[in-house]
Design a protein around this motif. Structure first.
Motif, PDB file in Angstrom:
ATOM      1  N   THR A 131      35.417  42.294  41.313  1.00 48.16           N
ATOM      2  CA  THR A 131      34.983  41.288  42.288  1.00 48.16           C
ATOM      3  C   THR A 131      36.198  40.786  43.059  1.00 48.16           C
ATOM      4  N   SER A 132      35.942  39.982  44.075  1.00 46.81           N
ATOM      5  CA  SER A 132      37.050  39.369  44.797  1.00 46.81           C
ATOM      6  C   SER A 132      37.389  38.055  44.090  1.00 46.81           C
ATOM      7  N   LEU A 158      47.370  36.059  38.850  1.00 50.78           N
ATOM      8  CA  LEU A 158      48.004  37.328  38.475  1.00 50.78           C
ATOM      9  C   LEU A 158      49.501  37.175  38.243  1.00 50.78           C
ATOM     10  N   GLN A 172      34.806  35.324  44.881  1.00 54.01           N
ATOM     11  CA  GLN A 172      33.540  35.416  44.123  1.00 54.01           C
ATOM     12  C   GLN A 172      33.735  34.919  42.705  1.00 54.01           C
ATOM     13  N   PHE A 173      34.873  35.307  42.140  1.00 52.18           N
ATOM     14  CA  PHE A 173      35.159  34.963  40.748  1.00 52.18           C
ATOM     15  C   PHE A 173      35.261  33.454  40.573  1.00 52.18           C
ATOM     16  N   VAL A 228      38.170  41.672  35.744  1.00 53.39           N
ATOM     17  CA  VAL A 228      37.199  41.046  36.641  1.00 53.39           C
ATOM     18  C   VAL A 228      37.574  41.293  38.097  1.00 53.39           C
ATOM     19  N   LEU A 229      38.864  41.148  38.408  1.00 53.08           N
ATOM     20  CA  LEU A 229      39.282  41.312  39.800  1.00 53.08           C
ATOM     21  C   LEU A 229      39.231  42.769  40.265  1.00 53.08           C
ATOM     22  N   ALA A 230      39.162  43.699  39.297  1.00 58.90           N
ATOM     23  CA  ALA A 230      38.958  45.089  39.687  1.00 58.90           C
ATOM     24  C   ALA A 230      37.497  45.314  40.073  1.00 58.90           C
ATOM     25  N   TYR A 270      52.603  36.008  36.118  1.00 57.96           N
ATOM     26  CA  TYR A 270      52.977  35.643  34.762  1.00 57.96           C
ATOM     27  C   TYR A 270      54.406  35.137  34.756  1.00 57.96           C
ATOM     28  N   ARG A 280      43.987  32.939  43.881  1.00 58.93           N
ATOM     29  CA  ARG A 280      44.148  34.359  44.196  1.00 58.93           C
ATOM     30  C   ARG A 280      45.539  34.871  43.800  1.00 58.93           C
ATOM     31  N   GLU A 322      42.251  40.656  35.250  1.00 62.52           N
ATOM     32  CA  GLU A 322      42.494  41.973  35.846  1.00 62.52           C
ATOM     33  C   GLU A 322      41.219  42.791  35.888  1.00 62.52           C
TER      34      GLU A 322
END
Lengths: 423, 314
Positions: free
Chosen positions: A242-243, A405, A246-247, A238-240, A407, A401, A236
């Motif tokens: 980068t895309s 996220l 990219q990650f 990291v995705l806030a 769960y 993607r 979360e």
């Protein structure tokens, strides 16, 4: 300013290289490879007794001298294991059966390794020679004794026919014999005896093992790190920033560099051991470039797959269920190393070269064997692999993607396929 | 502030997010003015975290539009936002200083500026001695503080905090509260979700409440708490107070054992209540205060949120 992809890759690399797992893998794997590759060979050569004693009862009285001389010559050669020491049993007035019974008792009691009983009419071709030992697995003794006895009997027969012993010796002079492995025109490697067969096998085994272990270990690390990031909700944060693309790219890049580090260390270590132990001539480094190429492509392919699997799982345990089928796919080319090495341009090898998940392993085996595949085949199969890798990377990105996220219960395969088509 | 064209730090218009058949956020619209502290409340499962994730482009809305700092989401915009997730999102094996550097780097912050700022922030939150420890060695509260530093180090213009006060002791809670007020003074905008109504009540300029994915309350804190009108009587007494519930003008009674809180109906007179009480029980304390955010929350979240009421009173 550094790109975010590179930042992710850099963290992945530095943080993993610092872990104990990595260091242990780095240090232990060459030891493991060494043990699994060199030890059986060493074991076969060095094991068993250094000298075996065999008692010989020569009823004919015509062959023992020759047998003893041949055994002494054989045992005097360097690196012979076991040496064979013969001792003549004086028959005296005892019956052959009694002597035989006594010798067998001594063999069973491990006083002697074996006994050879040559019948009286051996030269005339009457009666059967018997060799008895409690250990027939160590077959150097029986094979040599049979040959030496035939030599001795032939010598006696030739002498009886009036042939000059020197003439006999010159007739029996061995020919010079050499084995050559033929590759491309102008490439000819002279190897002696077993090396001719073993060297290509050995190199291809070593390269395929390196490739396999490198991809598996680093792929597994990729999987674990994705699961850690997911279960710790790091994604979360990291995705806030980068895309997802990219990650994931950053992670694969970092893990790939780590894999190359491992591979370099292992290959270097293995080569150093080979040089030290005198096996260096068994290794041909001509395929090192291909090793790197196939590692990069194969690694990208598998680590994308591992990242996608990791992204839909919440725990390592869950991932293991999904890893089962993948491991099966991975193991197939390993089991095929033998058949591929024996017939490197056969239908099986050629077909397997065009299945992206197998291409790196199969091509690596084939490149090390002869005949080598031609340049068009190498280019074509590598192109198929590259295309497969690009597709899997793209599809994995889509799964990643969404999955990373999500769960709760892992999604069904149908659901995952829908993510790939949609989004 | 570079982007002064819009006076809104954040704008959501008709934002909807579904997970399968479940609608987590339903046509949600609101805006956050620049330079304010904005409280985001609602019961568990109301859709707060989903909304926050959409604001930060972690999730994409199925419908509707989100604009932050006057523009649609982009890589460049992400660098100007700060985020603290509900659960700690830190690498356990990484050291505190490396963690701060890494995440600030991911936000495109200048490494030298970050290097200068780190000691100040660590000092402020009492983490200076822990700079070179691994995250896993920190207590939960210290991890929460580290997570907060991750969200502010790159000097974001809009800071989004999901449950920032969870797991903090009163001292650290005060430190975090002060930090949020300071960020507001610097002209930054802070949006946070919380269950700690007392803090929200004190520091928020505006408040938004959602329930089952829908907006149920939105506006300036003063308006929501009914201006200065005093609505609630706090009464400590000896005797049997069961009758209080039935008195005229009483809307609801919360019995805390040591005292009760009596919420009056609009227009009811507190003097009437006091007179009615004096006759029946012995009064130890009687004071009037205005409605709290907790009471507003409980009224709007309804009876299905009893668990919430316990949590929100912390």
């Amino acid at each position: 300013m550094k790109s975010k992809t590179l930042l992710v890759a850099q963290r992945e690399y530095i943080e993993t290289v610092k872990t104990k797992t990595f260091l242990i893998g780095l240090a232990l794997m060459p030891v493991f490879i060494g043990v699994s590759m060199f030890l059986p060979a060493l074991f076969i050569q060095r094991s068993g007794p250094s000298e075996v004693r065999i008692d010989v009862l020569d009823r004919s009285g015509q062959v023992y001298a020759s047998l003893e001389k041949q055994a002494a010559d054989y045992s005097a050669r360097p690196n012979v294991r076991p040496r064979i020491a013969l001792r003549q049993v004086e028959p005296g007035s005892n019956a052959t059966e009694d002597i035989q019974r006594d010798l067998e008792r001594r063999v069973r009691a491990h006083e002697i390794f074996g006994c050879l009983i040559v019948p009286e009419g051996v030269v005339e071709g009457q009666g059967t020679t018997t060799y008895a030992s409690s250990n027939l697995a160590l077959n150097e003794a029986q094979a040599n004794l049979e040959r030496w006895l035939n030599n001795a009997v032939a010598d006696v027969r030739m002498r009886e026919k009036g042939l000059d012993p020197q003439l006999v010796a010159s007739v029996r002079r061995p020919v010079a014999f050499e084995t050559e492995a033929l590759g491309k025109e102008g490439q000819k490697e002279k190897r002696q005896g077993e090396e001719a067969v073993l060297a290509p096998m050995f190199t291809s085994m070593a390269f395929v093992m390196l490739l396999f272990l490198g991809i598996m270990l680093v792929g597994q690390m990729c999987l674990n790190s994705v699961i850690e990031e997911k279960s710790n909700r790091i994604v979360e944060v990291v995705l806030a920033s980068t895309s997802p693309g990219q990650f994931m790219t950053g992670k694969i890049l970092g893990a790939g560099l780590m894999g190359l580090t491992l591979l370099a260390a292992w290959a270097g270590g293995a080569y150093a051991v080979a040089v030290w132990k005198g096996y260096a001539r068994m290794v041909s480094l001509g395929n090192l470039g291909y090793l790197v190429l196939y590692f990069i492509l194969g690694f990208m392919l598998f680590s994308s797959t591992f990242c996608a699997i990791g992204s839909v799982c919440n725990s390592v345990k869950e991932a293991q269920n999904l890893m089962g089928p993948l491991s099966l796919i991975l193991v197939v080319p390993l089991m095929m190393i033998g058949p591929i090495a024996r017939d490197p341009s056969g239908t099986l090898a050629v077909t397997m070269s065009y299945i992206p998940f197998w291409t790196p392993f199969v091509m690596m085996s084939r490149l090390a064997a002869s005949p080598r595949p031609g340049i068009p085949e190498i280019v074509l199969s590598t192109a198929v692999l590259a295309a497969g890798t690009a597709f899997v990377f793209w599809a994995a990105g889509r799964i990643f993607r969404v999955g990373v996220l999500l769960y709760g219960k892992p999604p069904r395969l149908g659901e995952i396929l829908r993510w790939i088509r949609r989004s | 502030m570079s982007e002064s064209s819009s006076s809104r730090a954040l704008l959501l218009e008709g934002v909807t997010k579904r997970f399968g058949d479940f609608t987590a956020v339903d046509a949600l619209s609101f805006h956050v003015p620049r330079g304010c502290v904005f409280g985001f409340i609602g019961p568990n499962g109301a859709g707060k975290t989903t909304t926050i994730r959409m604001i930060l482009d972690i999730l994409r809305p199925d419908e509707g539009r989100i604009e932050a700092l006057g523009q649609a989401m982009s890589e460049e915009l992400k660098n100007r936002l700060g985020y603290l997730p509900e659960e700690h999102g830190l690498y356990k094996k990484m050291r505190v200083r490396d963690t701060l550097r890494y995440f600030a780097g991911l936000k495109g912050a200048d490494p030298r500026a970050v290097g200068r700022d780190i000691p100040t922030w660590l000092e402020r939150f009492g983490l200076a001695e822990w700079a070179d420890r691994r995250i896993e060695e920190l207590s939960k509260g210290m991890q929460q503080k580290t997570q907060f530093l991750v969200s502010v180090l790159h000097r974001p213009e809009l800071l989004v905090l999901d449950e920032p006060f969870a797991g903090l002791d009163p001292v650290n809670l005060a430190a975090l509260r002060d930090a949020i007020v300071d960020l507001k003074r610097e002209g930054r905008t802070v949006l946070f979700s919380t269950h700690v109504m007392e803090v929200a009540e004190k520091i928020c300029d505006d408040v938004l409440m959602i329930h089952r994915g829908r907006k149920v309350l939105d506006g300036p804190m003063d308006t929501i708490l009914g201006g200065q009108v005093e609505h609630v009587a706090v009464v400590a007494y000896e005797g049997d107070g069961a009758f209080i519930r039935t008195l005229p003008g009483v809307a609801a009674v919360n019995d805390y054992g040591n005292y009760v809180e009596v919420r009056l109906l609009d227009g009811a007179d507190s003097q009437d209540l006091l007179r009615a009480l004096v006759d029946r029980v012995r009064i130890l304390r009687f004071e009037m205060r205005r409605t709290t955010l907790t009471e507003v929350f409980l009224r709007l979240a309804g009876g299905d949120s009893q668990a919430e009421s316990t949590e929100s009173r912390l």
